[in-house]
Design an enzyme around this catalytic site. Sequence first.
Site, PDB file in Angstrom:
ATOM      1  N   GLY A  71       0.830  -1.199   0.000  1.00  0.00           N
ATOM      2  CA  GLY A  71       0.000   0.000   0.000  1.00  0.00           C
ATOM      3  C   GLY A  71       0.869   1.254   0.000  1.00  0.00           C
ATOM      4  O   GLY A  71       0.531   2.257  -0.640  1.00  0.00           O
ATOM      5  N   ASN A 153      -6.643   4.145   9.991  1.00  0.00           N
ATOM      6  CA  ASN A 153      -6.076   2.935  10.591  1.00  0.00           C
ATOM      7  C   ASN A 153      -6.139   2.936  12.116  1.00  0.00           C
ATOM      8  O   ASN A 153      -6.215   1.888  12.734  1.00  0.00           O
ATOM      9  CB  ASN A 153      -4.627   2.745  10.131  1.00  0.00           C
ATOM     10  CG  ASN A 153      -3.836   4.026  10.102  1.00  0.00           C
ATOM     11  OD1 ASN A 153      -4.204   4.975   9.416  1.00  0.00           O
ATOM     12  ND2 ASN A 153      -2.761   4.074  10.856  1.00  0.00           N
ATOM     13  N   GLN A 181      -7.277   0.292   4.748  1.00  0.00           N
ATOM     14  CA  GLN A 181      -7.974  -0.222   5.936  1.00  0.00           C
ATOM     15  C   GLN A 181      -9.446  -0.504   5.662  1.00  0.00           C
ATOM     16  O   GLN A 181     -10.027  -1.396   6.266  1.00  0.00           O
ATOM     17  CB  GLN A 181      -7.862   0.773   7.097  1.00  0.00           C
ATOM     18  CG  GLN A 181      -6.477   0.855   7.703  1.00  0.00           C
ATOM     19  CD  GLN A 181      -6.038  -0.432   8.392  1.00  0.00           C
ATOM     20  OE1 GLN A 181      -6.849  -1.316   8.704  1.00  0.00           O
ATOM     21  NE2 GLN A 181      -4.748  -0.550   8.620  1.00  0.00           N
ATOM     22  N   SER A 201      -4.431  -3.120  -0.137  1.00  0.00           N
ATOM     23  CA  SER A 201      -3.240  -3.904   0.224  1.00  0.00           C
ATOM     24  C   SER A 201      -3.633  -5.280   0.742  1.00  0.00           C
ATOM     25  O   SER A 201      -4.599  -5.417   1.489  1.00  0.00           O
ATOM     26  CB  SER A 201      -2.450  -3.137   1.292  1.00  0.00           C
ATOM     27  OG  SER A 201      -1.338  -3.893   1.712  1.00  0.00           O
ATOM     28  N   GLY A 202      -2.837  -6.294   0.358  1.00  0.00           N
ATOM     29  CA  GLY A 202      -3.179  -7.686   0.648  1.00  0.00           C
ATOM     30  C   GLY A 202      -3.161  -8.081   2.116  1.00  0.00           C
ATOM     31  O   GLY A 202      -4.022  -8.827   2.577  1.00  0.00           O
ATOM     32  N   HIS A 203      -2.181  -7.562   2.875  1.00  0.00           N
ATOM     33  CA  HIS A 203      -2.007  -8.145   4.215  1.00  0.00           C
ATOM     34  C   HIS A 203      -3.018  -7.655   5.246  1.00  0.00           C
ATOM     35  O   HIS A 203      -3.022  -8.141   6.377  1.00  0.00           O
ATOM     36  CB  HIS A 203      -0.563  -7.957   4.710  1.00  0.00           C
ATOM     37  CG  HIS A 203      -0.179  -6.575   5.114  1.00  0.00           C
ATOM     38  ND1 HIS A 203      -0.007  -6.231   6.431  1.00  0.00           N
ATOM     39  CD2 HIS A 203       0.092  -5.460   4.403  1.00  0.00           C
ATOM     40  CE1 HIS A 203       0.364  -4.952   6.502  1.00  0.00           C
ATOM     41  NE2 HIS A 203       0.432  -4.472   5.283  1.00  0.00           N
ATOM     42  N   THR A 239      10.173  -7.782 -12.202  1.00  0.00           N
ATOM     43  CA  THR A 239       9.558  -9.099 -12.381  1.00  0.00           C
ATOM     44  C   THR A 239       8.428  -9.292 -11.378  1.00  0.00           C
ATOM     45  O   THR A 239       8.612  -9.052 -10.178  1.00  0.00           O
ATOM     46  CB  THR A 239      10.629 -10.204 -12.190  1.00  0.00           C
ATOM     47  OG1 THR A 239      11.677  -9.936 -13.126  1.00  0.00           O
ATOM     48  CG2 THR A 239      10.058 -11.588 -12.408  1.00  0.00           C
ATOM     49  N   CYS A 325       0.839   2.978  16.488  1.00  0.00           N
ATOM     50  CA  CYS A 325       0.170   3.167  15.197  1.00  0.00           C
ATOM     51  C   CYS A 325       0.991   4.051  14.277  1.00  0.00           C
ATOM     52  O   CYS A 325       0.732   4.139  13.097  1.00  0.00           O
ATOM     53  CB  CYS A 325      -1.215   3.776  15.400  1.00  0.00           C
ATOM     54  SG  CYS A 325      -2.289   2.700  16.353  1.00  0.00           S
TER      55      CYS A 325
END
Length: 385
Positions: A71, A153, A181, A201-203, A239, A325
Amino acid sequence: MTYAYFDHNATTAVDDAVLDAMLPYFQKEYGNASSRHALGIAARRAVNQAREQVADSVGAQPAQVVFTSGGSEANNLFIQGAAGYLKPAQIAVSSVEHPCVMRSAQELARNSRGSWKLRRLAVDNQGQVDLGDLDNAMLEQQSGLVSVMLANNETGVIQDVAAIAQKARAYGAWVHTDAVQAFGKIPADFASLNVHAMTLSGHKIYGPKGAAALIIDKRLLLKPLIYGGGHENGLRSGTENVPAIVGLGVACGLAKARLTERTTRILAMRSQLEQGLIGMGAVIFGLGAPRLPNTCYFALAGIEGDTLVVRLDKAGFAVASGAACSSVNPGRSHVLEAMGIDPTLTRCAVRVSLGSDNSPAQVENFLRAVGSVAQELKRISMLAI
Ligand SMILES: Cc1ncc(COP(=O)(O)O)c(C=O)c1O
């Protein structure tokens, strides 16, 4: 001791279905997606499928998806990349943005020797962008860029991004929202938000770390941050991280499919949590604003957030303090500061962010633990007087 993880706004565990989808791409299907042989073609097919899954989850077209390493990179790509094409003007960001937006905007102003002017948009005491201040900002100076997060967040407070975009567009600005978020916790439809670009964002959604996307209006011209072989339509060379991209695609699909189920269950646990905390005299930040269903940011006056976090960790609960945070300003939350919260209360801030792996029993145990730790800490502070 069992451990209850209540820090899902920091990161989440990878979902089993996401991991299963990723695993073949580490060893069996390890091709470079640019190669012309069978292994390469299989990797390219997987990247294309993930692009479709990501696009579908936010109501966009696959060609609008640019994969990035996170992100943070996606936010930087929008800010630096758009500024690279526009005539220098004002960049307006909310005063509660994540450091990867705020710092990027600061750097833009610094590196352009002031040709780009940074304008921080005020928020009210609930953490929502003051739309009157947005009007003032748009009238003060020609704005080229506006970036306002969909949800914060720390507090979980949700911004009216569609209204902000409508106002900013009227002045000709390009509008971006950081939905890192919000995505997976509330609906985040690209077209309805009316923005030119959006980050996810993935995580944060039970996907892998280091996989994210910038969703862009195809008419937008961006200067890349990374030059090379011209991957991602020339916008992000390098890549492709095929396993991570595959994981992101599956996680986005799950986020869409499970949105209602996840959020209804989680919201019920958050209500249980907040009832208990309010019963102990806690202040809940942003309580009067629309918030993400999983986030509760609270303070117990007189009890340092950092101390409470360490004690709760020992008792088997992972939560975050306001200080944690922001690694930029350790010990202070710029979000609570912008909301005008008294600094003595800011130091007591603790964030609980629930997720799909939590249960009402864990919340009950947590409340009991907070109660006994708070009592003990109060006793110690009384003895010290
Ligand atoms: C609102 C927000 N934006 C951006 C980011 C950065 O995302 P990433 O960790 O994928 O770089 C975070 C991560 O905490 C976030 O909370």
